[in-house]
Scaffold this motif. Sequence first.
Motif, short mmCIF file in Angstrom:
data_model
loop_
_atom_site.label_atom_id
_atom_site.label_comp_id
_atom_site.label_asym_id
_atom_site.label_seq_id
_atom_site.Cartn_x
_atom_site.Cartn_y
_atom_site.Cartn_z
N GLU A 53 -7.68 2.80 -1.24
CA GLU A 53 -6.29 3.11 -1.60
C GLU A 53 -5.82 2.38 -2.86
O GLU A 53 -5.24 3.00 -3.74
CB GLU A 53 -5.35 2.76 -0.45
N VAL A 54 -6.01 1.06 -2.91
CA VAL A 54 -5.40 0.27 -3.98
C VAL A 54 -6.38 -0.48 -4.87
O VAL A 54 -5.98 -1.07 -5.86
CB VAL A 54 -4.36 -0.72 -3.42
N ARG B 284 -3.52 -8.61 -4.01
CA ARG B 284 -2.06 -8.70 -3.85
C ARG B 284 -1.66 -8.58 -2.37
O ARG B 284 -0.77 -9.29 -1.91
CB ARG B 284 -1.36 -7.62 -4.66
N VAL B 285 -2.32 -7.68 -1.65
CA VAL B 285 -2.01 -7.48 -0.23
C VAL B 285 -2.33 -8.75 0.56
O VAL B 285 -1.57 -9.15 1.44
CB VAL B 285 -2.80 -6.27 0.32
N GLY C 21 -5.39 -4.59 -5.99
CA GLY C 21 -4.40 -4.33 -4.96
C GLY C 21 -4.70 -5.07 -3.67
O GLY C 21 -3.80 -5.56 -3.00
N ILE D 205 -8.46 -0.15 2.55
CA ILE D 205 -7.54 -0.72 1.55
C ILE D 205 -8.15 -0.64 0.16
O ILE D 205 -7.46 -0.33 -0.81
CB ILE D 205 -7.17 -2.16 1.93
N ILE E 253 0.87 -1.17 0.00
CA ILE E 253 0.00 0.00 0.00
C ILE E 253 0.91 1.23 0.00
O ILE E 253 1.74 1.39 0.89
CB ILE E 253 -0.92 -0.01 1.25
N PRO E 254 0.79 2.10 -1.01
CA PRO E 254 1.75 3.19 -1.20
C PRO E 254 1.97 4.09 0.01
O PRO E 254 3.10 4.47 0.31
CB PRO E 254 1.16 3.99 -2.36
#
Length: 104
Positions: free
Chosen positions: A77-78, A85-86, A82, A74, A55-56
């Motif tokens: 954000e992504v 993937r997390v 994303g 989350i 997460i950037p």
Amino acid sequence: MSNIHDYYRKNFLYEGHRMMLPELRDRVAHTCPQCKYYILIAGKTEVRTGCAALIPQYAGRVKRVPAKLDVKEILKEVGRDGLERVLAGPGHHRQACGLFHPKK
């Protein structure tokens, strides 16, 4: 006589005596739960583990990494890809990755 490359490939004692660079020792010696990016992600019905390093805002250390995050944050954000993937990254007994940073 067999091929010399097969001898080393099949020899398990030789496999256990590989040389490694000092900076890679942290990755090999630690597991995901010892990393500060290892977090709990709470959904409606279940809680799963994830890697906040993907997460950037946490990877860039803009914000402090919390112990538990809500899945909605989350997703904002992504996005859905994303989030997958997390969630796919860490495991309880999995060896640490290149983004490893020890908990304090």
